[in-house]
Design an enzyme around this catalytic site. Structure first.
Site, PDB file in Angstrom:
ATOM      1  N   THR A   1       0.836  -1.206   0.000  1.00 10.25           N
ATOM      2  CA  THR A   1       0.000   0.000   0.000  1.00 10.25           C
ATOM      3  C   THR A   1       0.870   1.254   0.000  1.00 10.25           C
ATOM      4  OG1 THR A   1      -1.732  -1.174   1.220  1.00 10.25           O
ATOM      5  CG2 THR A   1      -1.848   1.216   1.206  1.00 10.25           C
TER       6      THR A   1
ATOM      7  N   LEU B   1       3.953   1.480  -1.264  1.00 10.32           N
ATOM      8  CA  LEU B   1       4.543   1.595  -2.593  1.00 10.32           C
ATOM      9  C   LEU B   1       3.504   2.014  -3.629  1.00 10.32           C
ATOM     10  CD1 LEU B   1       6.846  -1.561  -2.545  1.00 10.32           C
ATOM     11  CD2 LEU B   1       7.562   0.840  -2.470  1.00 10.32           C
ATOM     12  N   TRP B   2       2.248   1.660  -3.396  1.00 11.72           N
ATOM     13  CA  TRP B   2       1.163   2.055  -4.304  1.00 11.72           C
ATOM     14  C   TRP B   2       1.128   3.576  -4.474  1.00 11.72           C
ATOM     15  CZ3 TRP B   2      -3.381  -0.291  -6.560  1.00 11.72           C
ATOM     16  CH2 TRP B   2      -4.411   0.599  -6.860  1.00 11.72           C
ATOM     17  N   HIS B   3       1.411   4.301  -3.390  1.00 12.24           N
ATOM     18  CA  HIS B   3       1.275   5.754  -3.415  1.00 12.24           C
ATOM     19  C   HIS B   3       2.490   6.462  -3.997  1.00 12.24           C
ATOM     20  CE1 HIS B   3      -1.955   4.762  -0.531  1.00 12.24           C
ATOM     21  NE2 HIS B   3      -2.509   5.870  -0.990  1.00 12.24           N
ATOM     22  N   GLY B   4       3.597   5.769  -4.174  1.00 21.35           N
ATOM     23  CA  GLY B   4       4.745   6.421  -4.784  1.00 21.35           C
ATOM     24  C   GLY B   4       6.035   5.677  -4.496  1.00 21.35           C
TER      25      GLY B   4
END
Length: 393
Positions: free
Chosen positions: A183, A185-188
């Site tokens: 989660t 890593l999902w954001h950046g």
């Protein structure tokens, strides 16, 4: 879509136009919510556009736009000013963190409201994406209310395929840690997002093992204070990508000078906006609006017209106080006389409505319509020189 078809949860879409409409569904394409195919499969083939749907969609669109423009953008200005300071005091740093906390909620939930509203225009019914997460009493509850479509996506396509809670306590805790690392890593692709994911993984693991049971037994305010502290700190980790600057900012929140003249200036200029943020992120406005709508439906025609007239003046005044055209903070600091005038108009309309509710047959009936109409006209004309003044600057 591909995974759900593979699992047999939905039949494959044979119509290339309907499939293309789902893939390019523009209301939610940029900022969400994440729309699963199975939730709109029926609407893709059987949707119906109507005036009532468009009206409902327009109302939701305006609410989302108001969240974004009137609150989120102004909170963002506060956060950017404070984040750029080299040595903020503790209170100033906390004001910045709280401002960013409100910015990200009103920004993201505003975009979701606008997407849901646009969906109604075209006959689509997207699921809700936020359920007043800042009212939560635990981090676990917070993530059931925040960005619901993302939590659902990770639960169905990552957590459950990993085994969920079906393979023992240890494996469940490992699955939670993996999900939250992903989660982040999902954001950046930045270390602060990884740290943010690890931070929430640790909190959720603590709650899963023992903390949640203790919070359930504690007074309600304890859970609220704990959760508020956790998500404010979480958004600080989320906002600052440079780890050195992140460490320095967190240090300012808990050490150094407590407050100074800059802190007082920020509080004097931005207290109203912060209060609106506190109220607006709760379910209180919705409950009050529903009560007023119910009251409006239950009253006679003449009284209903009067109530709507009072409401229009109050809404007009609220928008004038927050107009983004000439900057909320500059408006507060330079237009004090005009603010007093606007607050007077708002108070007058509110008093008239209160008197009307308590004594609907007294002499105020003479004042109601002509008086309020005159006030509304004067109020509108009073904005013209103010807008002209700030258009020049």
């Amino acid at each position: 879509y591909t995974i759900d078809v593979y699992r047999g949860l939905v039949p494959p879409q044979r119509n290339i136009v309907d499939f293309g409409a789902y893939v390019t569904l523009f209301p939610q394409l940029i900022a969400g919510p994440i729309v699963q195919y199975k939730t709109v499969a029926y609407d893709l083939e059987h949707r119906r556009e109507s005036v009532s749907e468009a009206s409902e969609g327009l109302q939701r669109l305006v609410i989302g736009l108001g969240k974004k423009v009137l609150i989120a953008n102004q909170m963002g200005a506060i956060w950017e000013d404070i984040a750029a300071m080299s040595d903020p005091t503790a209170v100033t740093a906390w004001i910045g963190a709280i401002a960013y906390t409100f910015q990200i909620y009103f920004d993201f939930s505003g975009y979701s409201d606008m997407a849901i509203g646009l969906g109604h225009f075209f006959g689509f019914h997207f699921l809700e994406n936020f359920n007043y997460p800042y009212e939560s009493r635990s981090v676990t509850e917070f993530w059931r209310r925040w960005h619901i479509s993302l939590s659902t996506w990770f639960r169905e396509y990552v957590y459950i395929p990993l085994g969920g809670n079906r393979k023992g306590k240890g494996r469940q805790l490992l699955n939670i840690a993996i999900v939250w690392l992903l989660t982040g890593l999902w954001h950046g692709a930045s270390w602060n997002f990884v740290l943010w994911g690890v931070y929430y993984a640790a909190l959720l693991l603590l709650e899963k093992t023992f903390l949640l049971k203790w919070l359930d037994k504690a007074p309600r305010f304890v859970g609220h204070v704990y959760t508020c502290f956790c998500f404010v700190m979480g958004w600080v980790l989320f906002a600052i990508t440079d780890l050195g600057a992140l460490g320095a900012y967190v240090g300012h929140m808990f050490s150094g000078t407590f407050a100074d003249s800059t802190t007082a200036y920020l509080l004097r200029c931005d207290w109203l906006l912060l209060v609106l943020g506190v109220i607006g992120c709760t379910s209180l406005p919705k409950r009050l609006w529903e009560k007023r709508e119910q009251a409006t439906r239950n009253i006679t025609s003449e009284r209903g017209i009067h109530l709507r007239l009072c409401r229009s003046i109050q809404v007009e005044g609220a928008f004038a106080l927050l107009k983004n055209d000439f900057g909320f903070r500059r408006f507060l600091t330079r237009g004090k006389g005009n603010i007093r005038t606007e607050l007077f108009f708002l108070a007058l309309a509110a008093v008239n409505e209160i008197v009307w509710r308590t004594q609907p047959d007294d002499i105020w009936v003479v004042f109601r319509f002509p008086g309020l109409l005159i006030i509304s006209v004067l109020f509108s004309f009073a904005q013209v020189p103010l807008m002209m003044k700030y258009a020049k600057t």
